[in-house]
Design a protein around this motif. Sequence first.
Motif, short mmCIF file in Angstrom:
data_model
loop_
_atom_site.label_atom_id
_atom_site.label_comp_id
_atom_site.label_asym_id
_atom_site.label_seq_id
_atom_site.Cartn_x
_atom_site.Cartn_y
_atom_site.Cartn_z
N HIS A 1 -22.05 -71.44 36.05
CA HIS A 1 -21.48 -72.75 35.76
C HIS A 1 -19.98 -72.58 35.55
O HIS A 1 -19.52 -72.33 34.43
CB HIS A 1 -22.11 -73.34 34.49
CG HIS A 1 -23.61 -73.36 34.51
ND1 HIS A 1 -24.34 -74.40 35.01
CD2 HIS A 1 -24.52 -72.42 34.08
CE1 HIS A 1 -25.63 -74.14 34.89
NE2 HIS A 1 -25.77 -72.95 34.33
N PRO A 2 -19.18 -72.68 36.61
CA PRO A 2 -17.74 -72.44 36.48
C PRO A 2 -17.01 -73.63 35.85
O PRO A 2 -17.47 -74.78 35.95
CB PRO A 2 -17.28 -72.22 37.92
CG PRO A 2 -18.27 -72.94 38.75
CD PRO A 2 -19.58 -72.91 38.01
N ASP A 3 -15.89 -73.32 35.23
CA ASP A 3 -15.01 -74.38 34.71
C ASP A 3 -14.27 -74.97 35.91
O ASP A 3 -13.27 -74.44 36.37
CB ASP A 3 -14.03 -73.80 33.70
CG ASP A 3 -13.18 -74.87 33.04
OD1 ASP A 3 -13.14 -76.01 33.54
OD2 ASP A 3 -12.52 -74.56 32.02
N ARG A 4 -14.78 -76.10 36.40
CA ARG A 4 -14.25 -76.69 37.63
C ARG A 4 -12.91 -77.37 37.44
O ARG A 4 -12.29 -77.80 38.42
CB ARG A 4 -15.26 -77.70 38.20
CG ARG A 4 -15.66 -78.80 37.25
CD ARG A 4 -16.82 -79.63 37.81
NE ARG A 4 -17.40 -80.54 36.84
CZ ARG A 4 -16.97 -81.76 36.62
NH1 ARG A 4 -15.94 -82.23 37.31
NH2 ARG A 4 -17.55 -82.54 35.73
N PHE A 5 -12.43 -77.45 36.21
CA PHE A 5 -11.13 -78.08 35.96
C PHE A 5 -9.98 -77.08 36.08
O PHE A 5 -8.82 -77.44 35.90
CB PHE A 5 -11.12 -78.77 34.60
CG PHE A 5 -12.09 -79.93 34.54
CD1 PHE A 5 -11.79 -81.13 35.16
CD2 PHE A 5 -13.31 -79.81 33.90
CE1 PHE A 5 -12.68 -82.19 35.14
CE2 PHE A 5 -14.21 -80.87 33.86
CZ PHE A 5 -13.89 -82.06 34.48
N ALA B 1 -16.27 -69.08 33.41
CA ALA B 1 -17.58 -69.63 33.73
C ALA B 1 -18.60 -69.14 32.72
O ALA B 1 -18.38 -68.16 32.01
CB ALA B 1 -18.00 -69.22 35.14
N TYR B 2 -19.71 -69.85 32.68
CA TYR B 2 -20.90 -69.37 31.99
C TYR B 2 -21.90 -68.95 33.06
O TYR B 2 -21.96 -69.55 34.14
CB TYR B 2 -21.52 -70.46 31.12
CG TYR B 2 -20.60 -70.97 30.03
CD1 TYR B 2 -20.09 -70.10 29.06
CD2 TYR B 2 -20.25 -72.31 29.98
CE1 TYR B 2 -19.24 -70.57 28.07
CE2 TYR B 2 -19.41 -72.78 28.99
CZ TYR B 2 -18.91 -71.92 28.04
OH TYR B 2 -18.07 -72.38 27.06
N ALA B 3 -22.70 -67.94 32.75
CA ALA B 3 -23.76 -67.51 33.65
C ALA B 3 -25.05 -67.38 32.87
O ALA B 3 -25.03 -67.09 31.67
CB ALA B 3 -23.39 -66.18 34.31
N ALA B 4 -26.18 -67.60 33.55
CA ALA B 4 -27.46 -67.61 32.87
C ALA B 4 -28.54 -67.06 33.79
O ALA B 4 -28.48 -67.26 35.01
CB ALA B 4 -27.84 -69.03 32.44
N ASP C 1 -23.40 -78.55 33.61
CA ASP C 1 -22.03 -78.25 33.99
C ASP C 1 -21.36 -77.44 32.88
O ASP C 1 -21.80 -77.47 31.72
CB ASP C 1 -21.27 -79.57 34.20
CG ASP C 1 -19.95 -79.38 34.93
OD1 ASP C 1 -20.00 -79.06 36.13
OD2 ASP C 1 -18.89 -79.54 34.31
N HIS C 2 -20.32 -76.72 33.23
CA HIS C 2 -19.56 -75.96 32.24
C HIS C 2 -19.15 -76.84 31.07
O HIS C 2 -19.29 -76.46 29.89
CB HIS C 2 -18.32 -75.35 32.91
CG HIS C 2 -17.52 -74.45 32.03
ND1 HIS C 2 -16.57 -74.94 31.13
CD2 HIS C 2 -17.50 -73.10 31.89
CE1 HIS C 2 -16.01 -73.93 30.50
NE2 HIS C 2 -16.56 -72.81 30.93
N SER D 1 -22.94 -76.15 39.93
CA SER D 1 -23.51 -74.85 39.60
C SER D 1 -23.73 -74.05 40.88
O SER D 1 -23.79 -74.60 41.98
CB SER D 1 -24.83 -75.00 38.83
OG SER D 1 -25.80 -75.67 39.61
N ILE D 2 -23.87 -72.74 40.71
CA ILE D 2 -24.11 -71.83 41.83
C ILE D 2 -25.38 -71.05 41.54
O ILE D 2 -25.52 -70.44 40.47
CB ILE D 2 -22.94 -70.86 42.04
CG1 ILE D 2 -21.64 -71.62 42.30
CG2 ILE D 2 -23.22 -69.90 43.20
CD1 ILE D 2 -20.40 -70.72 42.34
N LEU D 3 -26.30 -71.05 42.50
CA LEU D 3 -27.55 -70.30 42.38
C LEU D 3 -27.42 -69.02 43.19
O LEU D 3 -27.08 -69.06 44.38
CB LEU D 3 -28.72 -71.15 42.89
CG LEU D 3 -30.11 -70.53 42.83
CD1 LEU D 3 -30.55 -70.31 41.39
CD2 LEU D 3 -31.12 -71.41 43.58
#
Length: 209
Positions: A40-44, A27-30, A176-177, A6-8
């Motif tokens: 929360h990026p799709d790391r795949f 990605a999802y963001a919150a 995670d995504h 995740s990225i803050l």
Amino acid sequence: MATYGSILIPLPLEAAAPVLREVCVAAYAAPAGPGFCLVHPDRFIDGNGVFGLAGPVSAALGVPVLAAFQYDGDRLELEVWRDGVRAYRYDSWPGVRDDEPADGTPADADPAAFLDFAAGPVDGYRLACALADTPLDERDMDVDGEPGYVWAQGLHWDVLGALGHPDRVIGRAQRDHCHFRRAPKILAELLESGELVVVGTTGHRDDTL
């Protein structure tokens, strides 16, 4: 233990979302409390992991970002990026899974590197201990008496907690995504409530919903 990234970002979601929609592939963001949001990026997807995105996101938003990747409960990696340049990297277990000898000593444990991400009063002692892989809570200590945290996400929890982030935000930072994707009913509820938004350039949407 599950792997996550995740990225803050020290900006409200409404300020960051337009840029995230342009920079991220999927990605999802919150929201993450006053003045912060999480991605929360799709790391795949190639190039769409937290460390691949941290530079472009920091450059596009003009603020430092904190990228976190926790691998299987064993290793926590943290990177601070400013203006598209990596300014700091922390590794709780350097050498593991690499072609280097691993001595279990965290690399570059500098508490000052994280102060831009404080959400409240900073507990400097807790932060320094966490980065040194020295848990203060007996529940985080290795049951066999070995030094260090028994789980890397406990270390991550203490870093963010020492920076003043509430438990709810810390728990969200450890998602995670793919965690969201695996719980379609909960994901649908989060998206409908606005607690989670989809960002990305590919038009990628959740075909599981």
